[in-house]
Design a protein around this motif. Structure first.
Motif, PDB file in Angstrom:
ATOM      1  N   PHE A 151       0.825  -1.099   0.076  1.00 15.11           N
ATOM      2  CA  PHE A 151      -0.199  -0.099   0.038  1.00 15.11           C
ATOM      3  C   PHE A 151       1.159   1.267  -0.053  1.00 15.11           C
ATOM      4  O   PHE A 151       2.131   1.154   0.577  1.00 15.11           O
ATOM      5  CB  PHE A 151      -0.978  -0.074   1.367  1.00 15.11           C
ATOM      6  N   GLY A 162      -2.005   2.519   7.249  1.00 20.61           N
ATOM      7  CA  GLY A 162      -2.134   1.273   6.155  1.00 20.61           C
ATOM      8  C   GLY A 162      -2.238   0.070   6.676  1.00 20.61           C
ATOM      9  O   GLY A 162      -2.910  -0.741   6.250  1.00 20.61           O
ATOM     10  N   HIS A 166      -5.174  -2.668   6.136  1.00 18.08           N
ATOM     11  CA  HIS A 166      -4.592  -3.753   5.257  1.00 18.08           C
ATOM     12  C   HIS A 166      -4.502  -4.877   6.055  1.00 18.08           C
ATOM     13  O   HIS A 166      -4.086  -6.079   5.340  1.00 18.08           O
ATOM     14  CB  HIS A 166      -3.686  -3.396   4.245  1.00 18.08           C
TER      15      HIS A 166
END
Length: 571
Positions: A151, A162, A166
């Motif tokens: 990412f 992030g 994720h």
């Protein structure tokens, strides 16, 4: 002068086979360490992997001739890599190469102008806060590779945000491999400390000595060994048409072209001119070389064994190294403490060890780059985290607290600013806080007030100032002395200037105003132990009556005279 500026002329005439063998062993050992690190540091800098290797040979060759510290291994470092990443803004390798060239120019200029004193403005607490924050940021940027995530974002808070978003996409095989490599690297780091059983008489036999040497070599080359094993594992899966790991991918084969640093760059549909490129790099042009010099000189002092370190020569050498390295598409380079430790432990005899390190990197570029395709990113991330985790100097906060608690403030402020803002802004903030403390100390000198009797029995008040008189402290000292005089408005006041080493115009005007104050209230003020140079500064503003002396007998005489004048005034 020639021997100082070209250190190779000092050691080359005495170079022999034994020194050459020691340099060969050390150079190859460092080369085995630098190859996986270089590929990984390129990732930290946000560059294709070959740029890490491009950064690892030219500087070694140049430092052999110009370097004054045999243990220094110049090449890509974690701090230089993360600073490069923060200032590239994703615009491409051309900006990193130009940054290396401009950093070299600044370092060379600082060396020629002997501006090494600028490093003194980075105090110990600020350096600790910066290094620890940089280590955490570098480790943070590698966590997503350990987990097999992809990412955008490379800043501390962005990465953690992030990861939160994720984390459900974590690749099991990458996470297993990455965490396993990290654990193995940390264990192999301690292998060299295993005692192999030396006898009480001090002789352990050749077998034990060989075993100890083998353990040391295993520990030292742990990075390349782990990376090679992981690459072999990935290659095996590839033959089975399986790809459980995220791989490094294609690494451009062959040597880099020899060319001048890019003075323009095309990114997308926009062509950046040299002026636009330097404007984009901004403060990094000065921050990167300053911190590289700090890192390199710190390394030199660690391995100098008490010998004098020529900071000017190190700045010149590092500057030329960066300028020369930029001709082969290098990012900024500096001396690395971890590789310096390997060099030292390998018994390097002269800076010529860098020749063999550079040659090994060239061989890797020419013949082995196709095999780098299979290196899992998780293994490289583990190499970086295992290296930078020991850069964190959080243990230093305790002794700072024990020695001077207020020094914790610039350390914590630097640490927090580096994490939450940018590294170069963080260190600037830390230096600014430190300077504020220095200015406050300068603006508020201690004024100790006591009552005393002269040898003739004249009572008087003594006010002692403990440091230089400068413009921030002028008004404060004036108020403190007037307050001291209020203890006994009839007694003379002696201003003891024994500890005053300097004074400026503003302080002189303050002293003149102080003399006027005492004259208006009919009280005598005598300046004691004023240094001649400071007395001249005070006389420069033409005070009404500047009574001063430098010996006790003269002081007693002036006090007796002041007492007599006071009695006459009352009569």
């Amino acid at each position: 002068m020639l021997l100082r500026r070209l250190p190779i002329l000092a050691w080359l005439p005495n170079y022999n086979f034994r020194s050459g063998l020691a340099d060969l062993i050390a150079g190859v050992t460092v080369g085995l360490t630098v190859i996986p690190q270089a590929i990984a540091y390129a990732g930290v800098a946000g560059l294709p992997p070959q740029y890490g290797l491009y950064s690892s040979f030219m500087a070694c060759f140049v430092y052999t001739a110009l370097g004054s510290v045999k243990d220094s291994a110049v090449g890509p470092t974690a701090i230089a890599a993360i600073l490069t990443r923060e200032n590239l803004h994703g615009l491409g390798p051309e900006f990193a190469v130009l940054l290396a060239f401009l950093s070299g120019c600044v370092e060379l200029l600082m060396g020629l102008l002997q501006l090494g004193f600028l490093i003194d403005f980075i105090s110990g607490p600020v350096s600790v806060g910066f290094t620890s924050a940089a280590a955490i940021i570098i480790a943070t940027t590698q966590i997503k590779d350990i987990l097999g995530l992809s990412f955008p974002g490379g800043k501390f808070l962005q990465v953690w945000a992030g990861l939160y978003e994720h984390i459900g996409e974590t690749r099991l095989w990458d996470a297993t491999l990455g965490l396993g490599c990290l654990l193995l690297l940390l264990l192999l780091r301690k292998v060299k400390d295993i005692k192999v059983g030396v006898s009480e008489k001090g002789g352990g036999g050749r077998g034990r000595a060989a075993l100890a040497q083998a353990l040391w070599f295993l520990s030292t080359t742990r990075n390349i060994l782990v990376v090679l094993v992981c690459a072999g594992l990935a290659y095996y899966f590839d033959t089975k048409n399986q790809t459980p790991f995220v791989l490094t991918g294609e690494v451009r084969a062959g040597l880099p072209r020899l060319a001048l640093p890019p003075l323009s760059a095309t990114v997308g549909n926009h062509t950046y001119t040299f002026t636009e490129m330097t404007s984009t790099l901004g403060s990094a042009i000065f921050v990167v070389p300053l911190l590289s010099i700090l890192e390199n000189i710190a390394l030199a002092k660690v391995f100098s064994e008490g010998k004098y370190v020529d900071a000017t020569q190190e700045m010149i050498a590092l500057g030329v190294c960066n300028m020369a390295a930029s001709l082969v598409d290098s990012m900024p380079v500096s001396g690395a403490l971890s590789r310096g430790a390997v060099n030292h432990a390998s018994g390097v005899a002269t800076p010529a060890g860098g020749l063999y390190t550079g040659a090994l990197v060239l061989l890797a570029l020419q013949y082995f780059t196709p095999y780098f395709y299979y290196i899992p990113k998780a293994s490289l991330a583990a190499v970086i985290i295992a290296a930078v985790v020991f850069m964190m100097e959080l243990h230093v906060f305790k002794p700072i607290w024990r020695t001077k608690k207020v020094d914790i403030i610039p350390a914590v402020v630097t640490f927090a600013a580096c994490l939450l803002l940018r590294l170069e802004l963080g260190i600037v903030v830390g230096i600014a806080v430190n300077l504020l403390f220095l200015l406050y100390a300068s603006a508020r000198p201690a004024v100790r007030v006591t009552s005393a009797l002269s040898s003739d029995g004249v009572p008087h008040v003594v006010a002692s100032v403990d440091r230089a008189l400068a413009f921030p402290s002028a008004e404060f000292v004036r108020r403190a002395v007037r307050k001291a005089a209020d203890r006994d408005a009839r007694a003379p006041l002696v201003l003891d200037a024994s500890h005053v080493q300097a004074a400026d115009f503003t302080a002189a005007r303050g002293i003149k105003a102080l003399i006027e104050d005492f004259h208006a209230r009919g009280q005598t003020i005598i300046f004691y132990n004023v240094k001649p140079s400071i007395a001249e500064v005070f006389r420069g503003v033409r005070p009404r009556e500047f009574l001063h002396c430098s010996c006790r007998a003269e002081l007693d005489r002036l006090l007796l005279e002041a007492q007599r004048q006071d009695k006459q005034a009352r009569a």
